[in-house]
Design an enzyme around this catalytic site. Structure first.
Site, PDB file in Angstrom:
ATOM      1  N   THR A   1      18.555 -41.842  26.301  1.00  0.00           N
ATOM      2  CA  THR A   1      19.855 -42.132  26.244  1.00  0.00           C
ATOM      3  C   THR A   1      20.973 -43.225  25.971  1.00  0.00           C
ATOM      4  O   THR A   1      21.752 -43.242  26.428  1.00  0.00           O
ATOM      5  CB  THR A   1      20.540 -41.685  27.879  1.00  0.00           C
ATOM      6  OG1 THR A   1      19.492 -42.017  28.606  1.00  0.00           O
ATOM      7  CG2 THR A   1      19.951 -40.066  28.032  1.00  0.00           C
TER       8      THR A   1
ATOM      9  N   THR B   1      24.733 -43.504  24.422  1.00  0.00           N
ATOM     10  CA  THR B   1      25.593 -42.479  24.535  1.00  0.00           C
ATOM     11  C   THR B   1      27.292 -42.150  24.623  1.00  0.00           C
ATOM     12  O   THR B   1      27.688 -42.013  24.321  1.00  0.00           O
ATOM     13  CB  THR B   1      25.061 -41.945  25.730  1.00  0.00           C
ATOM     14  OG1 THR B   1      24.764 -42.566  26.679  1.00  0.00           O
ATOM     15  CG2 THR B   1      23.880 -40.856  25.478  1.00  0.00           C
ATOM     16  N   GLY B   2      26.837 -43.507  26.140  1.00  0.00           N
ATOM     17  CA  GLY B   2      28.588 -44.699  26.079  1.00  0.00           C
ATOM     18  C   GLY B   2      29.398 -45.215  24.497  1.00  0.00           C
ATOM     19  O   GLY B   2      30.213 -44.520  24.336  1.00  0.00           O
TER      20      GLY B   2
HETATM   21  N1  LIG Z   1      20.624 -37.070  29.211  1.00  0.00           N
HETATM   22  C1  LIG Z   1      22.580 -36.612  29.380  1.00  0.00           C
HETATM   23  N2  LIG Z   1      22.419 -35.439  28.708  1.00  0.00           N
HETATM   24  C2  LIG Z   1      23.818 -34.611  28.208  1.00  0.00           C
HETATM   25  N3  LIG Z   1      24.566 -35.762  28.550  1.00  0.00           N
HETATM   26  C3  LIG Z   1      24.203 -36.684  28.632  1.00  0.00           C
HETATM   27  C4  LIG Z   1      23.266 -36.567  28.592  1.00  0.00           C
HETATM   28  N4  LIG Z   1      23.314 -38.673  29.732  1.00  0.00           N
HETATM   29  C5  LIG Z   1      24.477 -38.809  29.186  1.00  0.00           C
HETATM   30  N5  LIG Z   1      25.194 -37.835  28.342  1.00  0.00           N
HETATM   31  C6  LIG Z   1      26.993 -37.700  28.586  1.00  0.00           C
HETATM   32  O1  LIG Z   1      26.507 -39.350  26.895  1.00  0.00           O
HETATM   33  C7  LIG Z   1      28.226 -39.360  27.706  1.00  0.00           C
HETATM   34  C8  LIG Z   1      28.192 -41.287  27.977  1.00  0.00           C
HETATM   35  O2  LIG Z   1      27.428 -41.348  29.212  1.00  0.00           O
HETATM   36  P1  LIG Z   1      26.926 -42.314  30.304  1.00  0.00           P
HETATM   37  O3  LIG Z   1      27.740 -42.518  31.543  1.00  0.00           O
HETATM   38  O4  LIG Z   1      25.704 -42.612  29.593  1.00  0.00           O
HETATM   39  O5  LIG Z   1      27.532 -43.225  29.309  1.00  0.00           O
HETATM   40  P2  LIG Z   1      26.909 -44.687  29.329  1.00  0.00           P
HETATM   41  O6  LIG Z   1      26.414 -45.815  30.694  1.00  0.00           O
HETATM   42  O7  LIG Z   1      28.083 -45.898  29.343  1.00  0.00           O
HETATM   43  O8  LIG Z   1      26.250 -44.741  28.459  1.00  0.00           O
HETATM   44  P3  LIG Z   1      25.356 -46.038  27.137  1.00  0.00           P
HETATM   45  O9  LIG Z   1      25.191 -47.671  28.129  1.00  0.00           O
HETATM   46  O10 LIG Z   1      24.343 -45.796  27.359  1.00  0.00           O
HETATM   47  O11 LIG Z   1      25.838 -46.067  26.254  1.00  0.00           O
HETATM   48  C9  LIG Z   1      28.489 -38.568  28.345  1.00  0.00           C
HETATM   49  O12 LIG Z   1      29.561 -37.846  28.028  1.00  0.00           O
HETATM   50  C10 LIG Z   1      27.831 -38.226  28.738  1.00  0.00           C
HETATM   51  O13 LIG Z   1      28.130 -36.981  29.558  1.00  0.00           O
HETATM   52 MG   LIG Z   2      24.520 -44.616  30.910  1.00  0.00          MG
END
Ligand SMILES: Nc1ncnc2c1ncn2[C@@H]1O[C@H](COP(=O)(O)OP(=O)(O)OP(=O)(O)O)[C@@H](O)[C@H]1O
Ligand SMILES: [Mg+2]
Ligand SMILES: Cc1ncc(CO)c(N)n1
Length: 556
Positions: free
Chosen positions: A267, A270-271
């Site tokens: 993951t 993802t953000g």
């Molecule tokens: N295991 C998962 N399954 C489905 N969606 C996920 C999963 N993990 C994260 N997401 C989705 O991915 C997107 C990014 O969320 P997240 O909260 O992980 O952001 P982040 O911490 O800023 O990410 P990163 O730091 O990895 O770039 C959101 O839409 C979240 O709902």
């Molecule tokens: Mg995250």
């Protein structure tokens, strides 16, 4: 741990780089000015022509500029942004603010680029290229935040997407708290959307813990008070919840965007991918809510496709939206044409009774309409048997796609799904658009018939792509249909953010009057009898196309 060092400052200013920059300038200079006079003129003309054609096509290609840090592990940062934009078929330019050493274990180092280097990159891109949307990721210092805000005031863009990167999914701190003041005071008030994860939202609010969806709602409201037009709190790291829930707040309504939580360690990034995908959709002209929904669905699909990747030895692997694309391609996924509101210009709606009367099959009628210049087709086959309807819809879809024209199905979501049509059009007593959206997914086109501003507002909330508004004039194709006139049409257009197509009693004689209303979101006219209750559909469509496109040009 944050480790700013000045190695990069030195290497950027080092003499080794000077010849590289110098070489580029000398090469251009030579190619323009070193030969004989006529040669020189020709080369200069070729250069200027190239410049001209570049700026013309530049304006047409959706363009996102990402201002972010590099991630050596390539799951997040600039690398994620480039991949997301490529996957969404949007051009992406880059301003690099920092170089990080990261892998699947965590963050090992952060090198912040000097302010003048960031400023120079911003100027290079923004002063030359047509950027639609700026998306920010890692902004490592208060001074970089300020430089960015200055550049945006000098070179305004259509939208600003701010991913306030501070803490990665691996819980490493990427940016110190010194930027918080710059975020709150200068950057957020300029932003169209801000997308913190749970930990970032908590830091922005002075370390308040966020443990539930209702905490996320409260946080969204408080961050909205800092000035951005929309807020999306990402719930990827809210592990207590079975679904991956994000909270979207547009200043009036809250939306909980849910997807099933993909069971994977991959993951990382993802953000960044989510924010870039939002920026890409905005650059293509989507509304904010629809951009956020498409992005959420995109991340979920990409996570699902790369859930079993094994890259590196650490606990947090990268995921890859381009691998998802490859896999989707392998399972014979056809690249969907995303909705273009200009497709509403000449909107042809079929009618089985008229085809019967003139002895034509529906596909013959559709072929004539698209050959004549119809820009979108809706099959409205009220009396057709389901099996027969699916077969003729498949035939029509083939014809439409060979002309690059989208095909919608009236009312019958089941038929649209069965033939993989481009979307549906629903009336006020058909399946609600919100339900149709959840059955069809974010990429299909959904239109809703509306007579009033309230219905139009609901259509937008439900995630519709356009509104069919009428009957503008009295019509015989729909029984007991209240006529709303040009005034009613104007009222709905003005009240809505969605593109509108006018319908009801419109033909060659009055299409110009309708388009002359001149409201920017009135994109075209929908017609039934004026095309299909005529001897030559092709000629009628051609004539209508010419009237409507001329009128549309005049009011622009
Ligand atoms: N295991 C998962 N399954 C489905 N969606 C996920 C999963 N993990 C994260 N997401 C989705 O991915 C997107 C990014 O969320 P997240 O909260 O992980 O952001 P982040 O911490 O800023 O990410 P990163 O730091 O990895 O770039 C959101 O839409 C979240 O709902
Ligand atoms: Mg995250
Ligand atoms: C460079 C960079 N930007 C953003 C993130 C957030 O995931 C990260 N881990 N690295």
């Amino acid at each position: 741990m944050l480790m700013a060092s000045c190695n990069l400052v030195n290497s950027w200013n080092s003499p080794q780089l000077a010849p590289i920059l110098g070489f580029k300038q000398v090469r251009i200079f030579n190619s323009l000015f070193s030969d004989s006079d006529s040669n020189r003129r020709n080369q200069r003309h070729a250069f200027l022509n190239m410049q001209q054609s570049q700026s013309v096509s530049d304006a047409k290609i959706p363009h996102v500029l990402t201002v972010a840090g590099s991630d050596s592990g390539a799951g997040a940062g600039i690398q994620a942004d480039l991949k997301a934009c490529a996957a969404r078929r949007v051009f992406c330019s880059t301003v690099i603010t920092a170089v990080t050493a990261q892998n699947t274990v965590g963050v090992q180092g952060v090198e912040i680029l000097p302010d003048d280097v960031v400023a120079q990159q911003l100027k290079s891109v923004l002063s030359d290229m047509h950027v639609d949307v700026v998306k920010t990721g890692m902004l490592p210092s208060l001074s970089v935040v300020k430089i960015l805000c200055q550049s945006l005031r000098k070179f305004p863009v259509k939208a600003l997407v701010v991913d306030p990167v501070m803490v990665s999914t691996s819980a490493d701190v990427l940016v110190g708290s010194s930027v918080l003041a710059g975020f709150r005071e200068e950057l957020f008030p300029m932003a169209d959307i801000v997308t913190p994860n749970i930990k970032e939202a908590s830091l922005l609010l002075g370390d308040v813990p966020l443990q539930s969806v209702s905490d996320m709602r409260r946080a969204a409201k408080l961050i909205h008070d800092m000035g951005p037009r929309n807020v999306l709190i990402k719930g990827g790291d809210l592990h207590a919840s079975l679904d991956a829930i994000d909270v979207f707040f547009d200043g009036e309504e809250f939306y909980e965007l849910r997807s099933s939580r993909v069971k994977t360690c991959n993951t990382h990034g993802t953000g960044c991918t989510l924010a870039s995908c939002i920026a890409a959709e905005l650059a293509r002209g989507s509304s904010m809510l629809s951009a956020v929904k498409v992005a959420k669905h995109f991340v979920e699909t990409a996570l699902d496709y790369s859930k079993d990747l094994v890259i590196g030895n650490g606990p947090q692997g990268p995921f890859d939206p381009l691998l998802a694309l490859k896999n989707i391609d392998q399972s014979s996924y056809r690249q969907k044409r995303l909705f273009d509101p200009n497709d509403l210009l000449v909107y042809a709606v079929t009618d089985s009774n008229m085809n019967k009367k003139w002895g034509r099959s529906v596909d013959e009628a559709v072929k004539a309409a698209v050959e004549g210049g119809a820009t979108i087709i809706q099959l409205r086959e009220k009396d057709a048997e389901t099996r027969e309807f699916i077969e003729s819809a498949k035939a029509c879809l083939k014809i439409c796609h060979s002309y690059g024209v989208p095909l919608l199905i009236n009312d019958r979501i089941d038929v649209a799904l069965a033939c993989d049509a481009d979307g549906v059009h629903v009336g006020q007593s058909d399946m609600p658009a919100r339900l149709a959206r959840s059955l069809l997914g974010p990429e299909k086109i959904i239109g809703v018939s509306c007579k009033t501003p309230e219905q139009a507002e609901q259509a937008w909330i439900d995630g519709a792509d356009y509104i069919g508004c009428g009957g503008v004039y009295p019509t015989s194709t729909k029984a007991n249909n209240r006529t709303i006139g040009l005034d009613g049409l104007k009222e709905v257009c003005k009240a809505s953010k969605l593109p509108v197509v006018a319908i009801g009693g419109i033909g060659l004689s009055n299409a110009h009057d309708v388009m002359e209303l001149g409201v920017p979101n009135l994109k075209g006219v929908a017609v039934v009898s004026a095309l299909f209750d005529r001897e030559c559909i092709l000629t009628e469509t051609r004539n209508l196309h010419s009237v409507v496109s001329r009128a549309a040009l005049l009011v622009k």
